[in-house]
Design a protein around this motif. Structure first.
Motif, short mmCIF file in Angstrom:
data_model
loop_
_atom_site.label_atom_id
_atom_site.label_comp_id
_atom_site.label_asym_id
_atom_site.label_seq_id
_atom_site.Cartn_x
_atom_site.Cartn_y
_atom_site.Cartn_z
N GLU A 171 39.41 -52.92 -49.69
CA GLU A 171 39.79 -53.91 -48.68
C GLU A 171 38.74 -55.04 -48.62
O GLU A 171 39.08 -56.22 -48.65
N PHE A 176 44.65 -43.26 -49.95
CA PHE A 176 43.93 -42.42 -48.98
C PHE A 176 43.83 -40.98 -49.48
O PHE A 176 42.78 -40.34 -49.37
N ARG A 198 38.57 -49.81 -31.33
CA ARG A 198 38.56 -50.94 -32.26
C ARG A 198 38.50 -52.30 -31.58
O ARG A 198 38.08 -53.29 -32.20
N MET A 241 47.69 -51.69 -35.88
CA MET A 241 48.98 -51.44 -36.53
C MET A 241 50.10 -51.65 -35.51
O MET A 241 50.00 -51.18 -34.37
N PHE A 243 39.30 -46.83 -49.98
CA PHE A 243 40.27 -47.83 -49.51
C PHE A 243 39.53 -48.97 -48.79
O PHE A 243 39.81 -50.15 -49.02
N ARG A 244 38.58 -48.61 -47.94
CA ARG A 244 37.85 -49.64 -47.18
C ARG A 244 37.06 -50.56 -48.11
O ARG A 244 36.92 -51.75 -47.86
N ILE A 291 49.43 -47.26 -50.32
CA ILE A 291 48.25 -46.96 -49.51
C ILE A 291 48.10 -45.47 -49.14
O ILE A 291 47.01 -44.92 -49.27
N CYS A 332 46.02 -59.15 -42.25
CA CYS A 332 44.98 -58.16 -42.58
C CYS A 332 45.47 -56.75 -42.26
O CYS A 332 46.42 -56.56 -41.49
N GLY A 333 44.80 -55.76 -42.80
CA GLY A 333 45.06 -54.39 -42.41
C GLY A 333 44.48 -54.16 -41.01
O GLY A 333 43.56 -54.86 -40.60
N GLY A 334 45.02 -53.17 -40.32
CA GLY A 334 44.56 -52.90 -38.95
C GLY A 334 43.08 -52.58 -38.86
O GLY A 334 42.44 -52.81 -37.83
N GLY A 335 42.51 -52.03 -39.96
CA GLY A 335 41.11 -51.65 -39.90
C GLY A 335 40.17 -52.68 -40.51
O GLY A 335 38.94 -52.50 -40.52
N GLU A 383 49.51 -60.69 -47.91
CA GLU A 383 49.42 -59.41 -47.20
C GLU A 383 48.31 -58.60 -47.87
O GLU A 383 48.44 -58.20 -49.02
N LYS A 443 51.40 -58.37 -37.18
CA LYS A 443 50.69 -59.28 -38.11
C LYS A 443 51.59 -59.76 -39.25
O LYS A 443 51.61 -60.95 -39.56
N ARG A 486 51.77 -44.72 -42.22
CA ARG A 486 50.36 -45.10 -42.15
C ARG A 486 49.46 -43.87 -42.03
O ARG A 486 49.58 -43.09 -41.07
N PRO A 487 48.52 -43.71 -42.97
CA PRO A 487 47.68 -42.50 -42.96
C PRO A 487 46.87 -42.34 -41.68
O PRO A 487 46.65 -41.21 -41.23
N VAL A 488 46.44 -43.45 -41.10
CA VAL A 488 45.57 -43.38 -39.91
C VAL A 488 46.33 -42.79 -38.72
O VAL A 488 45.73 -42.18 -37.83
C1 S3P Z 1 45.15 -49.34 -41.34
C2 S3P Z 1 46.22 -50.18 -41.18
C3 S3P Z 1 47.19 -50.47 -42.23
C4 S3P Z 1 46.60 -50.20 -43.61
C5 S3P Z 1 45.97 -48.86 -43.68
C6 S3P Z 1 44.86 -48.66 -42.64
C7 S3P Z 1 44.22 -49.11 -40.20
O1 S3P Z 1 47.63 -51.80 -42.15
O2 S3P Z 1 45.65 -51.18 -43.94
O3 S3P Z 1 46.99 -47.91 -43.49
O4 S3P Z 1 43.14 -48.54 -40.40
O5 S3P Z 1 44.56 -49.55 -39.06
P1 S3P Z 1 48.65 -52.34 -41.00
O6 S3P Z 1 47.85 -52.68 -39.79
O7 S3P Z 1 49.25 -53.55 -41.63
O8 S3P Z 1 49.63 -51.26 -40.75
#
Ligand code: S3P
Length: 176
Positions: A65, A53, A141, A15, A61-62, A49, A81-84, A36, A19, A122-124
């Motif tokens: 994804e 969560f 990661r 995050m 959520f995963r 998002i 992509c999302g950060g995860g 996105e 990106k 961002r929840p994470v």
């Molecule tokens: C996440 C990153 C977020 C989003 C979600 C979980 C993560 O995307 O997919 O909140 O686990 O790193 P961004 O990287 O676009 O913020």
């Protein structure tokens, strides 16, 4: 490296690695559609998002994804992509077989600077907006990011144009 016409360009990274911004600019440069992943998930779920969560849990959520990745066709899009996203092996394999993967690296202090200026929902990172936490999560990661990356670009202290030039050079050069 050489990018096939139909191959997607996947931007991965923590995050705040840039990106979304980089994907927008790369889409313009290459004349490609930009996608996105988080927006697609939100559109399908009909909620933002943080609410996914909260109501459905991170595992759901995963799964959503992964489903987005399964549904992606090879049409030469630039995909943020999302950060995860790269944490699941299936996701890495799906990206690998349909495009080139660019890992944007970022230092913890840059993450906090960039995210504080932008969204903090961002929840994470909720309740964890500190350098030690972000550092540890990046460390955790990083192997998954590196495992699937075709190449790696450092983003700290660089503007979007510089980052896109580096990516374009790598994507278009025939022997890197
Ligand atoms: C996440 C990153 C977020 C989003 C979600 C979980 C993560 O995307 O997919 O909140 O686990 O790193 P961004 O990287 O676009 O913020």
């Amino acid at each position: 490296m050489r990018l096939g016409e139909k191959e997607n360009i996947y931007l991965i990274g923590f995050m705040g690695s840039g990106k979304t911004t980089v994907a927008n600019r790369l889409g313009q440069i290459f004349g490609k559609r930009k996608m996105e992943m988080d927006d697609v998930i939100e559109g399908r779920a009909g909620m933002p998002i943080p609410m996914i969560f909260e109501r459905q849990g991170e595992e759901s959520f995963r799964e959503q994804e992964t489903q987005v990745l399964r549904d992606i066709t090879m049409d030469g899009a630039v995909i943020s992509c999302g950060g995860g996203t790269p944490l699941r092996e299936e996701n890495r394999a799906l990206m690998k077989k349909s495009g080139k993967i660019v890992y944007l690296t970022v230092r913890p202090e840059t993450v906090l600077q960039r995210i504080e200026r932008g969204q903090t929902t961002r929840p994470v990172l909720k309740g964890h907006m500190d350098e030690d936490y972000v550092h540890d999560l990046i460390q955790k990661r990083d192997p998954a990011y590196r495992n699937c990356a075709d190449f790696i670009i450092e983003t700290d202290g660089k503007d979007v144009e510089t980052i896109c030039k580096e990516i374009t050079f790598k994507l278009l050069s025939s022997n890197s």
